[in-house]
Design a protein around this motif. Sequence first.
Motif, mmCIF file in Angstrom:
data_model
loop_
_atom_site.group_PDB
_atom_site.id
_atom_site.type_symbol
_atom_site.label_atom_id
_atom_site.label_comp_id
_atom_site.label_asym_id
_atom_site.label_seq_id
_atom_site.Cartn_x
_atom_site.Cartn_y
_atom_site.Cartn_z
ATOM 1 N N GLU A 91 31.256 36.260 44.020
ATOM 2 C CA GLU A 91 32.360 36.791 43.226
ATOM 3 C C GLU A 91 32.841 35.753 42.224
ATOM 4 O O GLU A 91 33.054 34.595 42.562
ATOM 5 C CB GLU A 91 33.521 37.184 44.141
ATOM 6 C CG GLU A 91 34.717 37.748 43.410
ATOM 7 C CD GLU A 91 35.815 38.238 44.326
ATOM 8 O OE1 GLU A 91 36.884 38.592 43.798
ATOM 9 O OE2 GLU A 91 35.630 38.272 45.555
ATOM 10 N N LYS A 95 33.116 39.528 37.977
ATOM 11 C CA LYS A 95 32.173 40.410 38.663
ATOM 12 C C LYS A 95 32.033 40.052 40.144
ATOM 13 O O LYS A 95 32.181 38.907 40.532
ATOM 14 C CB LYS A 95 30.806 40.291 37.974
ATOM 15 C CG LYS A 95 29.719 41.171 38.555
ATOM 16 C CD LYS A 95 28.475 41.156 37.696
ATOM 17 C CE LYS A 95 27.476 40.153 38.169
ATOM 18 N NZ LYS A 95 26.173 40.261 37.489
ATOM 19 N N THR A 116 24.791 46.041 44.813
ATOM 20 C CA THR A 116 25.915 46.556 44.031
ATOM 21 C C THR A 116 26.429 45.472 43.107
ATOM 22 O O THR A 116 26.373 44.289 43.426
ATOM 23 C CB THR A 116 27.085 47.031 44.922
ATOM 24 O OG1 THR A 116 27.555 45.924 45.682
ATOM 25 C CG2 THR A 116 26.661 48.158 45.847
ATOM 26 N N GLU A 117 26.918 45.890 41.969
ATOM 27 C CA GLU A 117 27.609 45.012 41.027
ATOM 28 C C GLU A 117 28.884 45.719 40.607
ATOM 29 O O GLU A 117 28.832 46.850 40.133
ATOM 30 C CB GLU A 117 26.765 44.743 39.785
ATOM 31 C CG GLU A 117 25.565 43.878 40.022
ATOM 32 C CD GLU A 117 24.797 43.614 38.738
ATOM 33 O OE1 GLU A 117 24.394 44.605 38.082
ATOM 34 O OE2 GLU A 117 24.608 42.444 38.402
ATOM 35 N N THR A 118 30.016 45.061 40.793
ATOM 36 C CA THR A 118 31.296 45.622 40.402
ATOM 37 C C THR A 118 31.913 44.723 39.351
ATOM 38 O O THR A 118 32.189 43.549 39.622
ATOM 39 C CB THR A 118 32.246 45.735 41.619
ATOM 40 O OG1 THR A 118 31.606 46.496 42.638
ATOM 41 C CG2 THR A 118 33.554 46.384 41.235
ATOM 42 N N TYR A 119 32.109 45.263 38.164
ATOM 43 C CA TYR A 119 32.735 44.502 37.096
ATOM 44 C C TYR A 119 34.233 44.721 37.168
ATOM 45 O O TYR A 119 34.701 45.855 37.301
ATOM 46 C CB TYR A 119 32.191 44.938 35.738
ATOM 47 C CG TYR A 119 30.770 44.490 35.540
ATOM 48 C CD1 TYR A 119 30.496 43.271 34.949
ATOM 49 C CD2 TYR A 119 29.712 45.269 35.984
ATOM 50 C CE1 TYR A 119 29.192 42.836 34.789
ATOM 51 C CE2 TYR A 119 28.404 44.842 35.829
ATOM 52 C CZ TYR A 119 28.152 43.632 35.235
ATOM 53 O OH TYR A 119 26.862 43.205 35.089
ATOM 54 N N LYS A 120 34.983 43.642 37.075
ATOM 55 C CA LYS A 120 36.437 43.717 37.192
ATOM 56 C C LYS A 120 37.050 44.069 35.837
ATOM 57 O O LYS A 120 36.659 43.522 34.805
ATOM 58 C CB LYS A 120 36.981 42.376 37.674
ATOM 59 C CG LYS A 120 36.486 41.989 39.057
ATOM 60 C CD LYS A 120 37.046 40.647 39.449
ATOM 61 C CE LYS A 120 36.564 40.206 40.794
ATOM 62 N NZ LYS A 120 37.134 38.900 41.169
ATOM 63 N N THR A 137 30.085 49.192 32.055
ATOM 64 C CA THR A 137 30.071 50.299 33.008
ATOM 65 C C THR A 137 28.759 51.067 33.006
ATOM 66 O O THR A 137 28.530 51.887 33.877
ATOM 67 C CB THR A 137 31.215 51.284 32.706
ATOM 68 O OG1 THR A 137 31.069 51.745 31.364
ATOM 69 C CG2 THR A 137 32.569 50.642 32.912
#
Length: 160
Positions: A91, A95, A116-120, A137
């Motif tokens: 983290e 991201k 998984t990739e989570t963009y903040k 996104t």
Amino acid sequence: MKTILRLTLVLAVVLTAVGAQAGNGDFYLHVKKEDGKTIRFAVIEDMKTEISIIDQQDRVLYSESTSNKNGISRTYNLNELLEGTYFLEVETESKIARYEITVSEKEAILSNKPLTETYKPVLTSNKGMVTLIIPNTKNAKVAIKIFDSFQNEVYSETLK
């Protein structure tokens, strides 16, 4: 002479690609091959990084915070873990990426690509105008919800 010129050109292309990757607030995790139940990887980025090893029940087995101007390189010995699937979570400010670790009797394998990739999102306010920036996104649906101080939902929208 031609060999030196070719190597210089290849090096320039690689450094340009790494520089472009580093410049966008993203990070790049490079998996290095190790023997046995040892995993080794490098995060190529100049930023504060949180690293965690998580089990299938989302329990954090190990975590550390690190920051280094030249990126980081880590090696973990997973001999104490039982056979099964675990996750390496990396983290940064922009991201969160989760990679799969498969532990068998004789070896541990870290996936090259994230599960998984989570963009903040970035939220700013200027003169009463609130701006929400949702990076990278990739045409995914984004649900936006705004709550008041009493946790009542005052706004909800799903963007495509």
